[in-house]
Design a protein around this motif. Structure first.
Motif, PDB file in Angstrom:
ATOM      1  N   ARG A   1       0.836  -1.198   0.000  1.00 56.06           N
ATOM      2  CA  ARG A   1       0.000   0.000   0.000  1.00 56.06           C
ATOM      3  C   ARG A   1       0.875   1.254   0.000  1.00 56.06           C
ATOM      4  O   ARG A   1       0.629   2.215  -0.727  1.00 56.06           O
ATOM      5  N   ALA A   2       1.933   1.224   0.818  1.00 55.08           N
ATOM      6  CA  ALA A   2       2.855   2.357   0.849  1.00 55.08           C
ATOM      7  C   ALA A   2       3.490   2.570  -0.519  1.00 55.08           C
ATOM      8  O   ALA A   2       3.689   3.704  -0.977  1.00 55.08           O
ATOM      9  N   LEU A   3       3.774   1.448  -1.176  1.00 57.52           N
ATOM     10  CA  LEU A   3       4.401   1.535  -2.492  1.00 57.52           C
ATOM     11  C   LEU A   3       3.479   2.228  -3.489  1.00 57.52           C
ATOM     12  O   LEU A   3       3.889   3.121  -4.240  1.00 57.52           O
TER      13      LEU A   3
ATOM     14  N   LEU B   1       3.329  11.417 -12.277  1.00 67.95           N
ATOM     15  CA  LEU B   1       3.351  12.425 -11.214  1.00 67.95           C
ATOM     16  C   LEU B   1       3.463  11.738  -9.853  1.00 67.95           C
ATOM     17  O   LEU B   1       2.719  10.810  -9.557  1.00 67.95           O
ATOM     18  N   ALA B   2       4.413  12.193  -9.050  1.00 67.24           N
ATOM     19  CA  ALA B   2       4.631  11.576  -7.745  1.00 67.24           C
ATOM     20  C   ALA B   2       3.709  12.196  -6.701  1.00 67.24           C
ATOM     21  O   ALA B   2       3.210  13.307  -6.856  1.00 67.24           O
ATOM     22  N   ASP B   3       3.512  11.446  -5.617  1.00 69.02           N
ATOM     23  CA  ASP B   3       2.747  11.963  -4.486  1.00 69.02           C
ATOM     24  C   ASP B   3       3.499  13.121  -3.834  1.00 69.02           C
ATOM     25  O   ASP B   3       4.715  13.241  -3.978  1.00 69.02           O
ATOM     26  N   ASP B   4       2.767  13.984  -3.096  1.00 68.12           N
ATOM     27  CA  ASP B   4       3.426  15.168  -2.523  1.00 68.12           C
ATOM     28  C   ASP B   4       4.473  14.782  -1.484  1.00 68.12           C
ATOM     29  O   ASP B   4       5.451  15.502  -1.304  1.00 68.12           O
TER      30      ASP B   4
ATOM     31  N   ALA C   1       9.236   3.639   2.609  1.00 67.95           N
ATOM     32  CA  ALA C   1       9.244   4.091   1.223  1.00 67.95           C
ATOM     33  C   ALA C   1      10.553   4.764   0.852  1.00 67.95           C
ATOM     34  O   ALA C   1      10.859   4.917  -0.319  1.00 67.95           O
ATOM     35  N   ARG C   2      11.324   5.174   1.856  1.00 72.43           N
ATOM     36  CA  ARG C   2      12.512   5.979   1.555  1.00 72.43           C
ATOM     37  C   ARG C   2      13.521   5.272   0.677  1.00 72.43           C
ATOM     38  O   ARG C   2      14.007   5.854  -0.292  1.00 72.43           O
TER      39      ARG C   2
END
Lengths: 294, 462, 422
Positions: C106-108, C140-143, C165-166
């Motif tokens: 989900r994080a991915l 487009l990436a998440d903020d 996610a880092r």
């Protein structure tokens, strides 16, 4: 462009500058003398000016004037409007410092002190050389405060009674005491024009100056008030040295010991008042005195 | 929008009648030997015809739009069957809304009682009829007026005078807008306030120390009444305004003095416009600056010195508000300082006063009334300022004089009470108008006094 | 006499000290003001510039019809409602095959913006041949990813990107699969809950319609009122009253005008909430005093000799005003109007009162569509909890200030170009 604009602004307010911009405009048929005629210098002068040239920006308002003022003497500076007499007067206590574009060359001596010496303190100078202006300009304060203003500034009185004394003396000398002694706490602006001007004289003599400069002190006043001020000048001349710029030849004749005639920034003729008015030497002086221009 | 279309149509009609008026003025002048035998220029006859076409129709439109809603509503309610006739005012509004929603298609007619659905249909029918009648009336008035104006075009008609007097009336009406605005403000704020004071006594409002306008959802809930003592708001407003003035008055005044009396004119030419930028920055920007930059900075600073600082401290809001007001004070002060005649300064300098002595003892006392007027105007602006405090001051009504705590202000409460959907009758909503009334009275008084002082001061040196 | 000189000399030192103090005080006041300007602007610019660009991540998108749920590419309905997010999710799974845990997955998926799918849809609608192919696309990436990429190395610890996610983002960055591109959507979209998709265009359009209404009403009424007061009004108590009224209205807090708009325009006249028409009406009433005052000044500056000349030729008063006074006063009036409009453009509080605080996604199409305005949008974003909205808010402020500065410059230029000196 900007300086030109400023110059016109200044010229609008300062007659001398206005005239200096167009010296050719006036009647040039009579030549200026090589040197000032008469007796511009005297022994034991209180103030002595040598080779004074004054400029407003690029235009010259005063050309090479030398003049002495003797002790306890009243000297009248006369001449047609815009001839530089007020400018000259304002140079004598450096009031022209407040005008940015005004440049003064030559020497001004107050006894042994050079007035334009950078080391000389303007504040001290102005305490010694007071000035009364054309339009009465009392501060919007009470009569008492107006007169006490100078002494308070310079710390001339330590106690209230000393200050009271200075105020009373000054007002007496200015011949105003009897008229205002009951309303010293009322605003000075509420007095009549002549009274206001005498208040301004009282204000300037309250700091016991050595010289009092008067720039057409009566031009805004009616004849009766004028007469009172002239009387006052006569009385003051026993204690103070006075230089008075005036537009009225009668006034010059009545109050002054010596008279200097200015024309378009040049000092044409200086002599005893009597001599100037009875036997003017230069044609320009004569023309002015006889009323051919002015 | 229907009314918009009608107005566009009217403009077209007006142009048509202008044209015909123009034609007729030439026609009637021909037998006399040309237009110079007319009383006025042809353009005036043409304008007169157009005016006759436009103005009566506009008046009709305005009148119609003002009353048609109420007429329809009354008729509709009267026509409802008694089974669904509302009992109370609240029911009345609810029912009306329901009918409107069904009529507008927002609500499915299947979900409401049959009577309501019927009423909705009737409403639609009435509205359509209303629109049709309006259109017919509007167009016929416009055409009739135009024809009347056109038929009046005669060589002896004083058309110019008539057109000019119409124009003069229009100009006067424009000037009246200012008065109408004031009237509108007073009435709108006053009426709602009166309704508020029927629910909450003015004494409690003006002197109560508790402010918690939460109204219970159910009447039996604890603390159902809410408290409407506005003293904490007044105190908070004053505290923030005071902090703002502590910043703005010395800085604004001294920079005005420095720029007017000391600075070289090149410095003045640069510094003055830059300072005036501060006046042009929108208040919402200051609010953002206060909330996100100044408040955390003050908090950090305070905590490093061991003080507890609220994150929405009065100090941050006041400080930024002060910065906002600096140019306001400095430009007003500049005006009054430069109005002090040069002769005053010369008189003082000639006595041997230094420049600062002249300023302190002559210029400022002489300019004092004007400066005071300017400061009063600035205070009124600080009290009425909204966005900075909405974004950077708190919501909780604390009665405190500590600038490091959070306080709330009148304007913050007006915004929080009114933003979002509320029913318009609760004491909570009405309280906002009562606060607005207080704000209006106080700022008005300050303005009147200040403007009077400033005007008197100007006359003194003119 | 030397007594005086002595006394004066004694006092001089202290007096010059106080002179110096006074002057220093003055300099520091000016410096404080200038410093405030500098700090304010650098603060906003430093916070806001990063919002003008946004982060994209490169993924290999497989336009799999099965994943999309499209069996008939000619059916626009199907293309429109297909599950494009699934493509991105699949591409992310492909890129990071090791991630298997459900929560981690989900994080991915959250690395990509929730709006990224719409762009893929647009691409497919444009070019149906894509179906079934594999293409490299910038998504487009998440903020959170955006903030992480834009942050300095040492600040990255403090960003909101989840711990798990880092490494993924860092891996993407290492491979050159992240890119910072111009944020075009900021200038073309409306508000959004997702910072990376939010834009100011809806607010700018709303401001435009509001200003249009304001200008169309305030300028003619203001000029007409000024003409009446200067040229026609008899000098009596009523005129005085109007004058006092105007001066006072100019100083009434703007929020009061909001109350007026709420009570009169919305509750009494029944106009809709949140529309530029009502906003424009309120701002008209608010700016009228400013415009009237400056228009009167402009009319006053037309010398009386011109009026006398016109009247002397037999013109009526109205003709004199229309033919001579108004044209000559027009530059001054325009300048005043622009300044009044700039003031109205930055105004927030009264618009909050009449409900222009709505969450507006769609670009309004006219003065009767629900909309918001630029300053209110700033207020709304400033209140949002997400850290990325801070940059967005500052960027919106920069846009607003750019408008204001150009309007004021225009006013200054107009004044310089057209104003004549008598």
């Amino acid at each position: 462009m900007e300086t030109a604009q400023n110059l016109t602004d200044t010229a609008r307010t300062i007659p001398a500058a206005r005239m200096a911009q167009e010296p050719e405009a006036m009647n040039q048929k009579i030549p200026y003398p090589e040197q000032t005629i008469g007796k511009p210098l005297c022994d034991d002068p209180k103030m002595s000016m040598r080779n004074v040239n004054v400029f407003y920006g690029d235009s010259q308002a005063i050309y090479d004037v030398s003049l002495d003022i003797g002790k306890n003497q009243v000297i009248a500076l006369i001449g047609p409007s815009g001839c530089g007499k007020s400018t000259f007067l304002r140079c004598m206590n450096r009031m022209n410092d407040t005008i940015d574009i005004c440049k003064v060359k030559g020497s001004f001596m107050l006894e042994q002190d050079n007035i334009y010496d950078p080391k000389l303190d303007v504040v001290e100078l102005r305490a010694r050389v007071g000035m009364v202006f054309q339009k009465p300009n009392p501060f919007p304060k009470s009569i008492y405060e107006n007169v006490a203003y100078g002494p308070r500034l310079h710390g001339l009185a330590n106690k209230k009674f000393e200050l009271d004394e200075i105020v009373e003396n000054s007002l007496r000398k200015a011949g105003l005491w009897d008229e205002v002694k009951d309303r010293l706490d009322q605003p000075g602006t509420g007095l009549s024009g002549g009274q206001q001007q005498r208040l301004c004289i009282a204000r300037s003599i309250a700091v016991s100056p050595e010289v009092v400069l008067m720039d057409e002190p009566c031009s805004a006043l009616d004849p009766i008030a004028t007469a009172k001020i002239e009387e006052l000048i006569d009385e003051l001349s026993s204690q103070y040295t006075i230089a008075i710029v005036t537009h009225s030849m009668q006034q010059a004749a009545r109050v002054s010991h010596r008279t200097a005639y200015f024309h378009l920034g040049r000092l044409i003729e200086v002599n005893d008042t009597n001599t100037v008015f009875t036997a003017p030497e230069h044609a320009l002086t004569e023309a002015y005195i006889t009323g051919r221009f002015g | 929008m229907q009314a918009g279309n009608l107005v566009l149509l009217l403009i077209a009609l007006g142009a048509v009648f202008y044209f015909f008026g123009w034609r007729r003025s030439y026609a009637v002048s021909a037998p006399l030997g040309g237009v110079r035998h007319l009383h006025s220029l042809p353009g005036y006859y043409a304008s007169l015809a157009a005016v006759w076409c436009v103005l009566p129709a506009l008046a009709l439109l305005a009148f119609w739009l003002m009353i048609d809603d109420a007429v329809i509503r009354t008729n509709l309610m009267a026509s409802l069957p008694s089974s669904i006739q509302p009992q109370s005012q609240v029911d009345h509004e609810l029912l009306l809304n329901q009918i409107r929603n069904v009529a507008g298609g927002a609500l499915n007619p299947a979900f409401v009682p049959a009577e309501v659905a019927a009423a909705a249909e009737q409403l639609n029918a009435m509205q359509a009829k209303n629109q049709l009648m309006l259109n017919i009336a509007f167009i016929s008035i416009a055409v009739l007026g135009g024809v009347w104006g056109w038929s009046r075009v005669q060589p002896r008609l004083r058309a110019r005078q008539q057109v000019e007097s119409v124009m003069k009336w229009l100009l006067m009406a424009s000037a009246m807008v200012a008065i109408l605005t004031t009237l509108g403000i007073v009435l709108s704020v006053l009426f709602e306030s009166i309704r508020f004071f029927q629910k909450v006594s003015p004494v409690e409002f003006l002197f109560g120390l508790q402010w918690s306008p939460q109204i219970a959802l159910r009447p039996d809930q604890v603390g159902a009444t809410g408290a409407f003592g506005a003293v904490p708001l007044f105190a908070g407003t004053l505290l923030i305004s005071f902090i703002a003035m502590c910043v703005a008055v010395p800085v604004g005044l001294m920079s005005a003095i420095y720029l007017a009396e000391y600075a070289h004119k090149n410095v003045r030419a640069w510094a003055k416009p830059i300072l005036e930028i501060l006046a042009g920055v929108p208040t919402v920007v200051y609010g953002f600056f206060a909330a996100l930059t100044v408040a955390p900075a003050i908090r950090g600073l305070g905590e490093s010195m061991g003080l507890t600082v609220a994150s929405e401290s009065a100090l941050a809001a006041g400080l930024v508000m002060g910065i906002m007001i600096i140019p306001f004070i400095s430009s007003l002060a500049d005006d009054v300082i430069t109005a002090v005649p040069r002769a005053m300064r010369d008189g003082s300098l000639a006595l041997g006063a230094t420049q600062s002595e002249t300023i302190k003892r002559v210029v400022i006392p002489a300019a004092l009334p004007g400066i005071m007027g300017g400061i009063l105007l600035a205070v009124s602006r600080a009290i009425g300022e909204t966005m900075i405090v909405v974004m950077a001051a708190g919501l909780a009504a604390n009665l405190t004089a500590n600038p490091l705590e959070a306080v709330t202000t009148i304007t913050v409460q007006i915004v929080t009470l009114l933003v979002g959907d509320q029913e318009f009758d609760s004491a909570k909503t009405l309280a906002a108008f009562a606060l607005g009334l207080m704000l209006f009275i106080v700022t008005l008084a300050l303005n009147v006094i200040a403007l009077k002082i400033v005007r008197k001061y100007r006359e003194q040196y003119e | 006499m030397s007594n005086t000189t002595e006394q004066v000399r004694k006092s001089l030192k202290a007096r010059y000290r106080s002179e110096k103090r006074f002057r220093a005080f003055g300099i520091s006041a000016v410096a404080f003001g200038l410093l405030a300007v500098v700090v304010l602007f650098t603060d906003i610019i430093s916070k806001g510039t990063s919002a003008f660009v946004e982060t994209y991540i490169q993924l290999d998108i497989h336009w799999d019809p099965a994943e999309l749920g499209i069996d008939d590419p000619t059916d626009p309905e199907q293309v429109n409602y297909a599950d494009y997010d699934a493509l991105i999710k699949a591409a992310l799974r492909e890129r990071f095959p090791d991630v298997e845990d459900r929560l981690e997955r989900r994080a991915l998926y959250q690395l990509a913006s929730s709006g990224a799918g719409f762009r893929l849809r647009d691409q497919l609608q444009e070019n149906p041949d894509l179906l079934g192919t594999i293409q490299t696309r910038w998504i487009l990436a998440d903020d959170d990813v955006d903030m992480f990429i834009k942050a300095d190395a040492e600040d990255r610890q403090n960003t909101r990107l989840p711990e798990v996610a880092r490494p993924w983002v860092e891996a993407l960055e290492r491979d050159g699969h992240t890119d910072i591109q111009w944020n075009a959507s900021f200038f073309s979209k409306g508000d959004s809950r997702e910072p990376e998709q939010a834009g100011v265009w809806a607010a700018v359009t709303g401001s435009f319609f509001t200003m249009l209404v304001t200008l169309a009403l305030a300028f003619p009424i203001g000029v007409a009122a000024a003409v009446y007061l200067e040229e026609f009004a008899p000098k009596n108590r009523y005129t005085d009253f109007i004058e006092v009224n105007i001066n006072n209205l100019a100083a009434v807090p703007s929020i009061i005008f909001g109350l007026l708009g709420l009570a009169i325009f919305i509750n009494l006249f029944g106009l809709p909430r949140s529309v530029p028409l009502v906003g424009g009406l309120v701002l008209t009433l608010m700016t009228l005093p400013t415009i009237i005052i400056s228009a009167r000044a402009a009319i006053k500056s037309v010398p009386p000799s011109i009026r006398e000349a016109a009247l002397g030729m037999g013109a009526s008063r109205m003709q004199m005003v229309m033919h001579h006074v108004l044209p000559l006063a027009m530059p001054g009036m325009l300048t005043g109007a622009i300044i009044g409009m700039a003031q109205a453009l930055g105004e927030t509080a009264p618009l909050l009162m009449i409900g222009m605080v709505a969450f507006i996604v769609d670009i309004p199409g006219g003065p009767l569509d629900a909309s918001t305005v630029l300053p209110v949008q700033i207020y709304l974003w400033a209140d949002s909890p997400e850290a990325s909205f801070v940059a967005l808010t500052s960027a919106a402020i920069m846009v607003l200030l750019a408008f204001l500065i150009s309007m004021n410059t225009l006013a200054v230029l107009l004044r310089k170009r057209l104003e004549r000196r008598w």
